[in-house]
Scaffold this active site. Structure first.
Site, PDB file in Angstrom:
ATOM      1  N   SER A   1      20.971 -39.327  21.284  1.00 22.94           N
ATOM      2  CA  SER A   1      19.772 -39.919  21.860  1.00 22.94           C
ATOM      3  C   SER A   1      18.549 -39.130  21.436  1.00 22.94           C
ATOM      4  CB  SER A   1      19.869 -39.936  23.383  1.00 22.94           C
ATOM      5  OG  SER A   1      19.792 -38.609  23.874  1.00 22.94           O
ATOM      6  N   LYS A   2      17.429 -39.614  21.864  1.00 25.08           N
ATOM      7  CA  LYS A   2      16.143 -39.072  21.439  1.00 25.08           C
ATOM      8  C   LYS A   2      16.034 -37.555  21.629  1.00 25.08           C
ATOM      9  CE  LYS A   2      11.722 -41.275  20.990  1.00 25.08           C
ATOM     10  NZ  LYS A   2      10.899 -42.380  21.434  1.00 25.08           N
TER      11      LYS A   2
END
Length: 486
Positions: free
Chosen positions: A254-255
């Site tokens: 994820s980010k």
RNA sequence: GGCGCAUUCGUCUAGGGGUUUAGGACACCUCCCUCUCAAGGAGGAGAUCACCGGUUCGAAUCCGGUAUGCGCUACCA
């Protein structure tokens, strides 16, 4: 496989094109191209609140960059459109109403507040959270009364209380889930939009999708979809759940792990062929040794059976290596073209020089085998473009030399170089190599002094070739500057 | 908490009962090449195949349990 392969990539436009999603698209595309089937692009814009402006464009841009094309989609149409779910609301409403009529679904008037309280209570009692089915058996009158109060209901699926829903996943084999562990999930939200579950099933059926290829995180909800197919009287597609891409901590990528958009990788100077190849190797392999494959080889050799089951960490180091390999494979013209946008982004560099095609073309071969990314090319070639080198004078001092010896060597080099009329690598070497001996220096000592003087760095492409490309005028000027620094 | 799934070098993986002293790639180390850095070549180190039991003449490969991890458990997808 008797029916034609029709697969789909169905992103929701809630953000940037995540490499994980793009890889899903890639697997779908590979199967379609391998079998001569069709890839459909469908936009699942049913979450009004999370919708992000420009996301669809970014997704298409990411796909196109990798050469993943689609046969039907919102931009090019097709026989099964429209391809935005927001334009298909009537279809979902009909399906939901039909299910209610059949007794397979019901209206639920519970408020978000009540649901939240209910869940909190369940968590407290360590019970599995899930809808308590309060509205499951409401009579027509009771529904009408709530309706009259102005409550806009959701439609929930009437999940069977017992029995089990098994299914055979192409990759995972048989997965069995007890219906009692499923709750009455929402089909249609109160704003009239469908949930993923309903829209997905309705559309996959309407668009005659043969294989649902999606990430592993969907395994748990597949029984819900199967139950829906059953209630609707539809034939379900084949399910293919592939493993996910993980961050270094083994959690879903994820980010917070850094760059996750495919466009980020483009901007960092990775080649599309690298990304395509690299992504294909996460959770899929051809055999025990083949790793470098072109898009066409991947299409020819792709098979669902060789998708693995375990999540894989996104290995940046290997990506860098592979990108280096692909950069080295580029022809001079391809490399020149690929590098353009990155050179232009390098604002420190001299604009005029950057647009001097002949000069740039002379420089590029010197860095092609040294760069891991296109962005790095800009970095490695910077000294070719600037007017003023910026480096610490201490770098000039050669190994086992002092300032005086360095000055003497540099001055001697200047004297030898000044009369040179031909400034090519061979002529330079013919003059400089003997000079080192004359001075009682090792070739490397002299060369490294010159290297710093001329490039401002201790590591650079081969000295003579570099000097030849820089040209006599620039070199002499830089040596002059270096002499003053000593 | 419940349900589901997974577990082979640090990482990506091959391998699906005897062909395995577990193969390849990245990263790492050494050497060669060499004006530096790369690239290239040759080597090396690195995995008791999560653990414990079982089945079998024989298990990384089959079965069971345990542990760990991940996913799902929303009027998100």
């Amino acid at each position: 496989m008797t029916q034609p392969v029709r697969v789909r990539f169905a992103p929701s436009p809630t953000g940037y094109p995540h490499v994980g999603n793009i890889r899903t698209a890639m697997f779908n595309w590979l199967l379609a191209r391998h079998t001569g089937g069709k890839l459909i692009l469908r936009i699942e814009d049913t979450d009004v609140a999370r919708k992000v402006e420009g996301a669809v464009k970014a997704i298409m841009e990411g796909l196109s960059w990798l050469g993943i094309d689609w046969d039907e989609g919102p931009d090019i149409g097709g026989d099964y459109g429209p391809y935005y779910q927001s334009q298909r609301l009537e279809l979902y409403k009909e399906a939901a109403e039909r299910l209610v009529e059949q007794g397979d679904a019901y209206y639920c008037y519970c408020s978000p507040e009540r649901l939240e309280e209910m869940r909190a209570g369940q968590v407290k009692l360590k019970q599995p959270p899930g809808y308590d089915r309060l509205c499951r058996d409401l009579t027509r009158d009771e529904c009408a009364r709530r309706e009259a109060e102005g409550i806009r209901p959701v439609v929930r699926f009437k999940t069977p209380l017992d029995g089990q829903t098994p299914y055979d996943d192409v990759i995972w084999g048989r997965v069995v889930i007890e219906n009692s562990t499923l709750d009455d999930f929402v089909l249609l939200k109160s704003d009239g939009y469908p949930t993923y579950h309903l829209a997905n099933v309705v559309d996959d059926h309407a668009m005659e999708i043969s294989h649902v290829i999606r990430a592993e995180e969907w395994i748990s909800s597949t029984p819900r979809h199967l139950l829906l197919y059953q209630a609707l009287g539809f034939e379900p597609p084949l399910y293919v759940h592939h493993p996910m891409i993980l961050g270094p901590d083994r959690a879903k990528l994820s980010k917070r792990h850094g760059a996750v958009s495919i466009l980020d990788y483009r901007d960092m100077g990775y080649l599309p062929q690298t990304m395509f190849n690299f992504l294909s190797l996460i959770g899929w392999s051809l055999d025990d040794k083949t790793e470098l494959m072109t898009r066409q080889e991947l299409v020819d050799n792709f098979s669902l059976e060789r998708i693995g089951k375990t999540g894989a960490i996104f290995n940046r180091e290997k990506l860098d290596w592979m990108n280096g390999v692909y950069i080295r494979k580029l022809t001079a013209d391809e490399f020149f073209a690929a590098v353009q946008p990155y050179l232009m982004d390098d604002l420190d560099a001299g604009k005029a020089l950057i647009s001097d095609e002949e000069y740039v073309r002379a420089i590029l071969p010197l860095v092609q085998e040294r760069a891991k990314t296109l962005l790095e090319v800009a970095e490695l070639t910077r000294f070719f473009f600037v007017d003023q080198l910026d480096y610490d004078a201490g770098l000039l001092i050669g190994k086992n030399m002092d300032a005086a010896a360095t000055l003497k060597a540099l001055k001697a080099a200047q004297d030898k170089l000044t009369p040179l009329s031909i400034f090519d690598p061979d002529s330079l070497e013919a003059v400089l190599r003997p000079l080192a001996a004359e001075l009682g220096l090792k070739a490397g000592q002299l060369f490294s002094v010159l290297r710093v003087a001329v490039t401002g760095r201790v590591a650079a492409p081969p000295l003579f070739a570099t000097m030849a490309v820089l040209g006599k005028e620039r070199c002499m000027k830089r040596i002059e500057v270096a002499l003053k620094m000593l």
